[in-house]
Write a protein that holds these residues in place. Sequence first.
Motif, PDB file in Angstrom:
ATOM      1  N   GLU A  20       0.840  -1.187   0.000  1.00  0.00           N
ATOM      2  CA  GLU A  20       0.000   0.000   0.000  1.00  0.00           C
ATOM      3  C   GLU A  20       0.883   1.248   0.000  1.00  0.00           C
ATOM      4  O   GLU A  20       2.110   1.174   0.102  1.00  0.00           O
ATOM      5  CB  GLU A  20      -0.967  -0.059   1.179  1.00  0.00           C
ATOM      6  CG  GLU A  20      -1.796  -1.342   1.128  1.00  0.00           C
ATOM      7  CD  GLU A  20      -3.066  -1.312   1.968  1.00  0.00           C
ATOM      8  OE1 GLU A  20      -3.599  -0.224   2.247  1.00  0.00           O
ATOM      9  OE2 GLU A  20      -3.532  -2.416   2.334  1.00  0.00           O
TER      10      GLU A  20
ATOM     11  N   HIS B  68       1.797   3.686   1.880  1.00  0.00           N
ATOM     12  CA  HIS B  68       2.773   4.066   2.900  1.00  0.00           C
ATOM     13  C   HIS B  68       4.141   3.453   2.628  1.00  0.00           C
ATOM     14  O   HIS B  68       5.175   4.088   2.856  1.00  0.00           O
ATOM     15  CB  HIS B  68       2.288   3.630   4.288  1.00  0.00           C
ATOM     16  CG  HIS B  68       2.339   2.150   4.499  1.00  0.00           C
ATOM     17  ND1 HIS B  68       1.522   1.257   3.827  1.00  0.00           N
ATOM     18  CD2 HIS B  68       3.157   1.393   5.290  1.00  0.00           C
ATOM     19  CE1 HIS B  68       1.816   0.031   4.214  1.00  0.00           C
ATOM     20  NE2 HIS B  68       2.803   0.086   5.081  1.00  0.00           N
TER      21      HIS B  68
ATOM     22  N   TYR C 256      -5.967  -0.673   4.621  1.00  0.00           N
ATOM     23  CA  TYR C 256      -6.433   0.658   5.021  1.00  0.00           C
ATOM     24  C   TYR C 256      -7.924   0.823   4.764  1.00  0.00           C
ATOM     25  O   TYR C 256      -8.624   1.488   5.538  1.00  0.00           O
ATOM     26  CB  TYR C 256      -5.647   1.741   4.292  1.00  0.00           C
ATOM     27  CG  TYR C 256      -4.278   1.982   4.859  1.00  0.00           C
ATOM     28  CD1 TYR C 256      -4.109   2.373   6.192  1.00  0.00           C
ATOM     29  CD2 TYR C 256      -3.138   1.835   4.077  1.00  0.00           C
ATOM     30  CE1 TYR C 256      -2.840   2.590   6.720  1.00  0.00           C
ATOM     31  CE2 TYR C 256      -1.869   2.063   4.592  1.00  0.00           C
ATOM     32  CZ  TYR C 256      -1.730   2.442   5.914  1.00  0.00           C
ATOM     33  OH  TYR C 256      -0.481   2.656   6.433  1.00  0.00           O
TER      34      TYR C 256
ATOM     35  N   MET D 237      -1.773   6.581   7.432  1.00  0.00           N
ATOM     36  CA  MET D 237      -0.821   6.291   6.365  1.00  0.00           C
ATOM     37  C   MET D 237       0.500   7.020   6.565  1.00  0.00           C
ATOM     38  O   MET D 237       1.574   6.478   6.265  1.00  0.00           O
ATOM     39  CB  MET D 237      -1.448   6.623   5.016  1.00  0.00           C
ATOM     40  CG  MET D 237      -2.661   5.756   4.686  1.00  0.00           C
ATOM     41  SD  MET D 237      -3.434   6.099   3.095  1.00  0.00           S
ATOM     42  CE  MET D 237      -2.250   5.359   1.960  1.00  0.00           C
TER      43      MET D 237
ATOM     44  N   ILE E 187       1.584  -1.307   9.073  1.00  0.00           N
ATOM     45  CA  ILE E 187       0.260  -0.729   9.276  1.00  0.00           C
ATOM     46  C   ILE E 187      -0.243  -1.073  10.668  1.00  0.00           C
ATOM     47  O   ILE E 187      -0.479  -2.235  10.984  1.00  0.00           O
ATOM     48  CB  ILE E 187      -0.737  -1.250   8.211  1.00  0.00           C
ATOM     49  CG1 ILE E 187      -0.266  -0.859   6.805  1.00  0.00           C
ATOM     50  CG2 ILE E 187      -2.133  -0.705   8.472  1.00  0.00           C
ATOM     51  CD1 ILE E 187      -1.157  -1.398   5.694  1.00  0.00           C
TER      52      ILE E 187
END
Length: 270
Positions: free
Chosen positions: A3, A5, A165, A200, A209
């Motif tokens: 993702e 980040h 997320y 994030m 995460i």
Amino acid sequence: MPEGHLIHYLANRINAELRPGPVTVTSPQGRFLASATQLDQHEISHAEAFGKHLFIDFAAPGPEHIVYIHLGLIGKLTFETADADWGQIRLHIARGEVAANLRGPQWCRLISETEFAQALAKIGEDPIREDADPNKVWAKVSKSKRSIGSLLMDQKRFAGVGNIYRAEVLFRQGISPTRPGHNLTRMEFDAIWEDLVQLMRAGVITARIDTVRPSHTPAAMGREPRKDDHGGEVYVYRRAGAACHVCNTPVAVTQAEGRNLFWCPNCQAN
């Protein structure tokens, strides 16, 4: 698929560890050889991320000087010693004893500034970036009949948001993933956006995460830490059938946008 980040984390490491000065650029696998030869012994101007897309801008001659990377489902960009040679390395960038090695990306291309602008035009607003404009996202979400669970996975709207997320921010905001976008209030949308920004950006620092609030950490609840390849403490992601950390209702799972979507039927009844 990584993702957003993580892509920002990688861009930050490139900027910190592979600059300044010329770098060695090769393609041991051979599929990026011509482009690597063009970039070899030139400096990296900067690296930056937009959602799940990574761009490495070289101070190299010619119109094509930006490496455009999308990791896809199995791609990895790892920082290793410069002599690491395991696996199929598509792109190797080394400075001194440190190297960034790219393996198995969805794509790795050398592009021009014109092509860079064309690529950006297809990418939505990235909550991690300071220049993101949530008003542009709201203008689309507020008119859409698609569920918010679907919209959050749309990279032309929420750039960088992935399956984890998506599930976690909707849980934290107590919003059902089946709610149509046009049924959200502006206040609800703003809460989702601000939560994504917070979560994030924190993930960029830790490269993982974590979404649980202090009162729901393993230490606070007296429970075992989560054990999962993705790491991090979460509320619902990959916890189908397990008790919700807040209300003890079994976490539910269904398919949405080709991915498993997790939520709590009680906490997210609205």
